[in-house]
Design an enzyme around this catalytic site. Sequence first.
Site, PDB file in Angstrom:
ATOM      1  N   PHE A  16      17.252  29.448 -20.705  1.00  0.00           N
ATOM      2  CA  PHE A  16      17.011  30.428 -19.641  1.00  0.00           C
ATOM      3  C   PHE A  16      17.542  29.874 -18.329  1.00  0.00           C
ATOM      4  O   PHE A  16      17.132  28.802 -17.883  1.00  0.00           O
ATOM      5  CB  PHE A  16      15.519  30.763 -19.519  1.00  0.00           C
ATOM      6  CG  PHE A  16      15.272  31.851 -18.522  1.00  0.00           C
ATOM      7  CD1 PHE A  16      15.500  33.181 -18.853  1.00  0.00           C
ATOM      8  CD2 PHE A  16      14.859  31.555 -17.234  1.00  0.00           C
ATOM      9  CE1 PHE A  16      15.315  34.196 -17.924  1.00  0.00           C
ATOM     10  CE2 PHE A  16      14.663  32.559 -16.290  1.00  0.00           C
ATOM     11  CZ  PHE A  16      14.898  33.883 -16.645  1.00  0.00           C
ATOM     12  N   VAL A  17      18.477  30.595 -17.712  1.00  0.00           N
ATOM     13  CA  VAL A  17      19.138  30.094 -16.507  1.00  0.00           C
ATOM     14  C   VAL A  17      18.886  31.009 -15.308  1.00  0.00           C
ATOM     15  O   VAL A  17      18.608  32.198 -15.472  1.00  0.00           O
ATOM     16  CB  VAL A  17      20.665  29.943 -16.721  1.00  0.00           C
ATOM     17  CG1 VAL A  17      20.963  28.863 -17.735  1.00  0.00           C
ATOM     18  CG2 VAL A  17      21.303  31.270 -17.148  1.00  0.00           C
TER      19      VAL A  17
ATOM     20  N   ARG B  79      17.804  33.969  -7.026  1.00  0.00           N
ATOM     21  CA  ARG B  79      19.123  34.623  -7.040  1.00  0.00           C
ATOM     22  C   ARG B  79      20.068  33.985  -6.032  1.00  0.00           C
ATOM     23  O   ARG B  79      21.286  34.049  -6.165  1.00  0.00           O
ATOM     24  CB  ARG B  79      18.996  36.114  -6.699  1.00  0.00           C
ATOM     25  CG  ARG B  79      18.250  36.944  -7.711  1.00  0.00           C
ATOM     26  CD  ARG B  79      18.463  38.427  -7.425  1.00  0.00           C
ATOM     27  NE  ARG B  79      17.446  39.278  -8.020  1.00  0.00           N
ATOM     28  CZ  ARG B  79      17.455  39.721  -9.278  1.00  0.00           C
ATOM     29  NH1 ARG B  79      18.420  39.360 -10.087  1.00  0.00           N
ATOM     30  NH2 ARG B  79      16.496  40.507  -9.729  1.00  0.00           N
TER      31      ARG B  79
ATOM     32  N   ASP C 183      26.028  39.775 -14.922  1.00  0.00           N
ATOM     33  CA  ASP C 183      25.809  38.342 -14.761  1.00  0.00           C
ATOM     34  C   ASP C 183      25.902  37.603 -16.094  1.00  0.00           C
ATOM     35  O   ASP C 183      26.537  36.572 -16.198  1.00  0.00           O
ATOM     36  CB  ASP C 183      24.449  38.067 -14.079  1.00  0.00           C
ATOM     37  CG  ASP C 183      23.293  38.847 -14.699  1.00  0.00           C
ATOM     38  OD1 ASP C 183      23.479  39.516 -15.747  1.00  0.00           O
ATOM     39  OD2 ASP C 183      22.178  38.793 -14.127  1.00  0.00           O
TER      40      ASP C 183
ATOM     41  N   LYS D 227      25.935  33.863 -23.628  1.00  0.00           N
ATOM     42  CA  LYS D 227      25.108  33.049 -24.533  1.00  0.00           C
ATOM     43  C   LYS D 227      25.516  33.382 -25.962  1.00  0.00           C
ATOM     44  O   LYS D 227      24.911  34.230 -26.619  1.00  0.00           O
ATOM     45  CB  LYS D 227      23.623  33.392 -24.349  1.00  0.00           C
ATOM     46  CG  LYS D 227      22.937  32.678 -23.213  1.00  0.00           C
ATOM     47  CD  LYS D 227      21.442  32.954 -23.276  1.00  0.00           C
ATOM     48  CE  LYS D 227      20.767  32.634 -21.974  1.00  0.00           C
ATOM     49  NZ  LYS D 227      19.392  33.122 -21.918  1.00  0.00           N
TER      50      LYS D 227
ATOM     51  N   ASP E 105      23.780  38.305 -23.123  1.00  0.00           N
ATOM     52  CA  ASP E 105      22.811  37.538 -23.906  1.00  0.00           C
ATOM     53  C   ASP E 105      22.812  38.109 -25.329  1.00  0.00           C
ATOM     54  O   ASP E 105      23.698  37.788 -26.109  1.00  0.00           O
ATOM     55  CB  ASP E 105      21.453  37.633 -23.196  1.00  0.00           C
ATOM     56  CG  ASP E 105      20.338  36.870 -23.874  1.00  0.00           C
ATOM     57  OD1 ASP E 105      20.625  35.969 -24.675  1.00  0.00           O
ATOM     58  OD2 ASP E 105      19.158  37.167 -23.603  1.00  0.00           O
TER      59      ASP E 105
HETATM   60  P1  5GP Z   1      21.095  41.309 -23.122  1.00  0.00           P
HETATM   61  O1  5GP Z   1      20.846  42.780 -23.155  1.00  0.00           O
HETATM   62  O2  5GP Z   1      22.536  40.933 -23.253  1.00  0.00           O
HETATM   63  O3  5GP Z   1      20.232  40.578 -24.111  1.00  0.00           O
HETATM   64  O4  5GP Z   1      20.538  40.778 -21.780  1.00  0.00           O
HETATM   65  C1  5GP Z   1      21.167  40.976 -20.633  1.00  0.00           C
HETATM   66  C2  5GP Z   1      20.203  40.856 -19.485  1.00  0.00           C
HETATM   67  O5  5GP Z   1      19.073  39.988 -19.764  1.00  0.00           O
HETATM   68  C3  5GP Z   1      20.940  40.227 -18.341  1.00  0.00           C
HETATM   69  O6  5GP Z   1      21.596  41.206 -17.561  1.00  0.00           O
HETATM   70  C4  5GP Z   1      19.824  39.534 -17.600  1.00  0.00           C
HETATM   71  O7  5GP Z   1      19.220  40.449 -16.713  1.00  0.00           O
HETATM   72  C5  5GP Z   1      18.827  39.154 -18.660  1.00  0.00           C
HETATM   73  N1  5GP Z   1      18.998  37.743 -19.093  1.00  0.00           N
HETATM   74  C6  5GP Z   1      19.421  37.305 -20.285  1.00  0.00           C
HETATM   75  N2  5GP Z   1      19.447  35.960 -20.334  1.00  0.00           N
HETATM   76  C7  5GP Z   1      19.040  35.534 -19.129  1.00  0.00           C
HETATM   77  C8  5GP Z   1      18.860  34.225 -18.545  1.00  0.00           C
HETATM   78  O8  5GP Z   1      19.084  33.158 -19.135  1.00  0.00           O
HETATM   79  N3  5GP Z   1      18.429  34.196 -17.258  1.00  0.00           N
HETATM   80  C9  5GP Z   1      18.164  35.324 -16.539  1.00  0.00           C
HETATM   81  N4  5GP Z   1      17.743  35.176 -15.294  1.00  0.00           N
HETATM   82  N5  5GP Z   1      18.322  36.566 -17.055  1.00  0.00           N
HETATM   83  C10 5GP Z   1      18.763  36.668 -18.332  1.00  0.00           C
HETATM   84 MG    MG Z   2      20.872  42.053 -15.771  1.00  0.00          MG
END
Ligand code: 5GP
Ligand code: MG
Length: 181
Positions: free
Chosen positions: A146-147, A159, A94, A125, A97
Amino acid sequence: MKVLITEAEIQERVCGLGACLSEKYAGRPLTVLGVLTGSIVLLADLIRATSIPLRVALIEASSYGETRTEPGELTINIGLVPDLKDRDVVILDDIFDTGNTMVGLYDAVQSFEPASVQSAVLLWKTDRTVVDLQPDHFCFQIPDEFVVGYGLDYNDEFRNLPFIGIPNEEEMHEAVKGQGG
Ligand code: 5GP
Ligand code: MG
């Protein structure tokens, strides 16, 4: 809720991604590997926007942090992953980040000896990314907010929203209260 990306905008970009993958992987043994749980809505729309034979598989990634909006320690469950040896794999998540999840997923998928691995995400992001890796395919770059919606949750809610939104304090509070969490 404040809408960041509309349903129509999402559909247009997801169709574009489907066309792009169809061209790139034509004649190749493609497996689209959806990351549970956030990618399920994107996965369902994306595979219907492709025009080539492909397989669908699922992998589970979760990070449990101190809060519901900040990631914590990453856990990857490969229990559902089928044989990927010599196949071309597109990991579909999805949101990218910090990028730590995608790096962990790459490592996990490499152990299956696939022919190739690429990543595709709905949202990136860009300001938050801390890893060397970048998503190979993305639909939207978004600011550090945060979305929720279109598969993305807060406390396992939201969701089912067909758009990407930014929940306010009250909406987040209600989501926690409503589930006794
Ligand atoms: P990363 O490991 O890239 O930092 O984070 C990835 C995971 O963090 C995503 O798969 C998601 O589950 C969660 N995440 C990161 N940012 C957001 C956000 O803005 N909203 C939501 N609902 N989940 C996020
Ligand atoms: Mg995830």
